[in-house]
Design a protein around this motif. Structure first.
Motif, PDB file in Angstrom:
ATOM      1  N   ARG A  56       0.833  -1.202   0.000  1.00 36.29           N
ATOM      2  CA  ARG A  56       0.000   0.000   0.000  1.00 36.29           C
ATOM      3  C   ARG A  56       0.873   1.259   0.000  1.00 36.29           C
ATOM      4  O   ARG A  56       0.537   2.264  -0.644  1.00 36.29           O
ATOM      5  CB  ARG A  56      -0.933   0.004   1.210  1.00 36.29           C
ATOM      6  CG  ARG A  56      -2.106  -0.956   1.110  1.00 36.29           C
ATOM      7  CD  ARG A  56      -3.036  -0.822   2.303  1.00 36.29           C
ATOM      8  NE  ARG A  56      -4.153  -1.753   2.257  1.00 36.29           N
ATOM      9  CZ  ARG A  56      -5.269  -1.562   1.577  1.00 36.29           C
ATOM     10  NH1 ARG A  56      -5.413  -0.437   0.875  1.00 36.29           N
ATOM     11  NH2 ARG A  56      -6.236  -2.445   1.593  1.00 36.29           N
ATOM     12  N   ARG A  59       2.148   1.824  -3.463  1.00 42.80           N
ATOM     13  CA  ARG A  59       1.089   2.345  -4.327  1.00 42.80           C
ATOM     14  C   ARG A  59       0.830   3.817  -4.037  1.00 42.80           C
ATOM     15  O   ARG A  59       0.640   4.628  -4.963  1.00 42.80           O
ATOM     16  CB  ARG A  59      -0.200   1.529  -4.139  1.00 42.80           C
ATOM     17  CG  ARG A  59      -1.321   1.966  -5.053  1.00 42.80           C
ATOM     18  CD  ARG A  59      -2.563   1.100  -4.889  1.00 42.80           C
ATOM     19  NE  ARG A  59      -3.174   1.243  -3.578  1.00 42.80           N
ATOM     20  CZ  ARG A  59      -4.336   0.659  -3.233  1.00 42.80           C
ATOM     21  NH1 ARG A  59      -4.985  -0.092  -4.113  1.00 42.80           N
ATOM     22  NH2 ARG A  59      -4.833   0.817  -2.025  1.00 42.80           N
ATOM     23  N   GLU A 119      -7.173   5.588  -4.367  1.00 37.65           N
ATOM     24  CA  GLU A 119      -6.883   4.290  -3.737  1.00 37.65           C
ATOM     25  C   GLU A 119      -8.161   3.497  -3.517  1.00 37.65           C
ATOM     26  O   GLU A 119      -8.251   2.311  -3.860  1.00 37.65           O
ATOM     27  CB  GLU A 119      -6.210   4.504  -2.378  1.00 37.65           C
ATOM     28  CG  GLU A 119      -4.722   4.613  -2.404  1.00 37.65           C
ATOM     29  CD  GLU A 119      -4.154   4.529  -1.005  1.00 37.65           C
ATOM     30  OE1 GLU A 119      -4.901   4.174  -0.064  1.00 37.65           O
ATOM     31  OE2 GLU A 119      -2.961   4.812  -0.833  1.00 37.65           O
ATOM     32  N   ASP A 123      -9.415  -0.110  -4.839  1.00 36.22           N
ATOM     33  CA  ASP A 123      -9.779  -1.171  -3.891  1.00 36.22           C
ATOM     34  C   ASP A 123     -11.198  -1.674  -4.158  1.00 36.22           C
ATOM     35  O   ASP A 123     -11.461  -2.878  -4.147  1.00 36.22           O
ATOM     36  CB  ASP A 123      -9.677  -0.658  -2.448  1.00 36.22           C
ATOM     37  CG  ASP A 123      -8.237  -0.474  -2.006  1.00 36.22           C
ATOM     38  OD1 ASP A 123      -7.346  -1.083  -2.611  1.00 36.22           O
ATOM     39  OD2 ASP A 123      -8.014   0.281  -1.037  1.00 36.22           O
ATOM     40  N   SER A 231      -2.405  -2.796  -6.820  1.00 36.48           N
ATOM     41  CA  SER A 231      -3.727  -3.104  -6.267  1.00 36.48           C
ATOM     42  C   SER A 231      -4.000  -4.606  -6.327  1.00 36.48           C
ATOM     43  O   SER A 231      -4.536  -5.189  -5.380  1.00 36.48           O
ATOM     44  CB  SER A 231      -4.810  -2.343  -7.022  1.00 36.48           C
ATOM     45  OG  SER A 231      -4.655  -0.937  -6.890  1.00 36.48           O
TER      46      SER A 231
END
Length: 356
Positions: A56, A59, A119, A123, A231
């Motif tokens: 994460r 990202r 994000e 997700d 992801s």
């Protein structure tokens, strides 16, 4: 009072979900179940879940790059503390994360929050893809009499899928207009601003400018591909986190179907049941997935849910407390963050021209 009301509502929902989960097992049996599992498998689950937060951070680094180049190590603290802050009233983790990043960089709160919105979009897209895969190729897993929130599990899942697809579509349209048709979008904003007091008009203009800056990564196709790949890795890690525990409890069904189903159900429940630290919502989702749908022993399913929740909670609590101490922060400071953000953004919005 608002914070206390949010906390009370969250705890009430958590209490109801826990009652649903624990109503058919005794505390003595549950306590004994923790002793009989193969504890060696807990370590791989901890490592895999911890790795998902590292992914994460990578990202997030890509998402922030157009505004400021930051080291991944600089992002661990706001990221982990932000996730830990979901134990606070209102589950304000995303706001806290943007607030903390703002304190240690030149990135504005609105710009940071825009990257978090992207994000969440990715997700949600990953969850929707897993959900679609289940319904297209493994629709039989929902052939159960189990009910959640008074509705058949299949109905709850379908409704969530429809809402998720709608939300994704709305976010994509919003991002498209703001990134590729900003002038037209701003025309609409200006029309709206004219109906507001000058102070609020400046604030809206400032927020739109900063938010669009946070979305600028969308124009970079290579960056988008990297974000998509990360992801996929993140949600693969989240899904695989459960797998070692399948062996710890020696469950009958250790298939990919079961793992994906549990991941989707947990995602649905923690979204629609906003409990502090996901307590209760996670447990109920795992009970329905393992026991009611996959046919595992109810005591094992309840115990599995408790251990899974505890692992996730402890990882975030230990990491969050470490970074709070490292950065000389406190929980009371985090609770005040939203109020400080409102005052800060209002002060900056009074001079919008200086930031253009």
């Amino acid at each position: 009072m608002k914070k206390l009301a949010q906390l009370f509502i969250g705890l009430a929902i958590a209490g109801g979900a826990l009652y649903y989960t624990l109503r058919n097992v005794s505390m003595a049996e549950l306590a004994n179940s923790f002793k009989t599992i193969d504890h060696i498998y807990i370590l791989p689950s901890i490592l895999i879940l911890s790795a998902s937060y590292v992914l994460r951070a990578f990202r997030w680094q890509i998402l922030l790059a157009p505004m400021q180049t930051m080291k991944v190590s600089e992002l661990y603290s706001p990221l982990i503390v932000g996730f830990m802050s979901n134990i606070l009233p209102g589950r304000a983790g995303e706001f806290i994360r943007a607030y903390l990043l703002k304190q240690r960089s030149s990135i504005s709160f609105s710009g940071a929050f825009a990257t978090i919105i992207v994000e969440r979009l990715f997700d949600l897209l990953m969850m929707l893809l897993m959900f679609i895969w289940l319904f297209v190729f493994r629709s039989e897993v929902f052939a159960t009499d189990a009910r959640a929130m008074g509705l058949p599990v299949e109905t709850v899942a379908v409704k969530f899928g429809q809402i998720a697809a709608t939300l994704i579509a709305v976010l994509l349209v919003f991002i498209y207009l703001l990134v590729w048709h900003k002038e037209k979008f701003l025309t609409l904003v200006v029309w709206f601003e004219k109906r507001l007091p000058e102070k609020w008009a400046n604030k809206v203009q400032y927020l739109v400018d900063e938010f669009s800056l946070g979305l600028s990564v969308i124009k970079d196709i290579r960056a988008l591909i990297k974000i998509l790949l990360f992801s996929i890795l993140i949600w693969t890690a989240i899904t695989v986190t459960f797998y070692p525990l399948y062996w710890a409890y020696d469950l009958q069904n250790k298939s990919l179907d079961s793992l994906v189903l549990m991941t989707v159900m947990v995602g649905i429940f923690i979204t629609v049941l906003p409990t502090p630290a996901f307590l209760g919502s996670t447990n109920a989702a795992i009970l329905i997935s393992l026991h009611h749908i996959m046919g595992e022993n109810e005591l094992d399913a309840v115990s599995f849910g408790m251990v899974s929740w505890a692992l996730g909670f402890v990882i975030l609590l230990v990491g969050g407390v470490y970074f709070l101490m490292h950065d000389h922060l406190s929980l009371s400071r985090l609770v005040q963050a939203e109020e400080e953000l409102a005052e800060s953004d209002e002060a900056k919005s009074s001079k919008p021209e200086s930031r253009r």
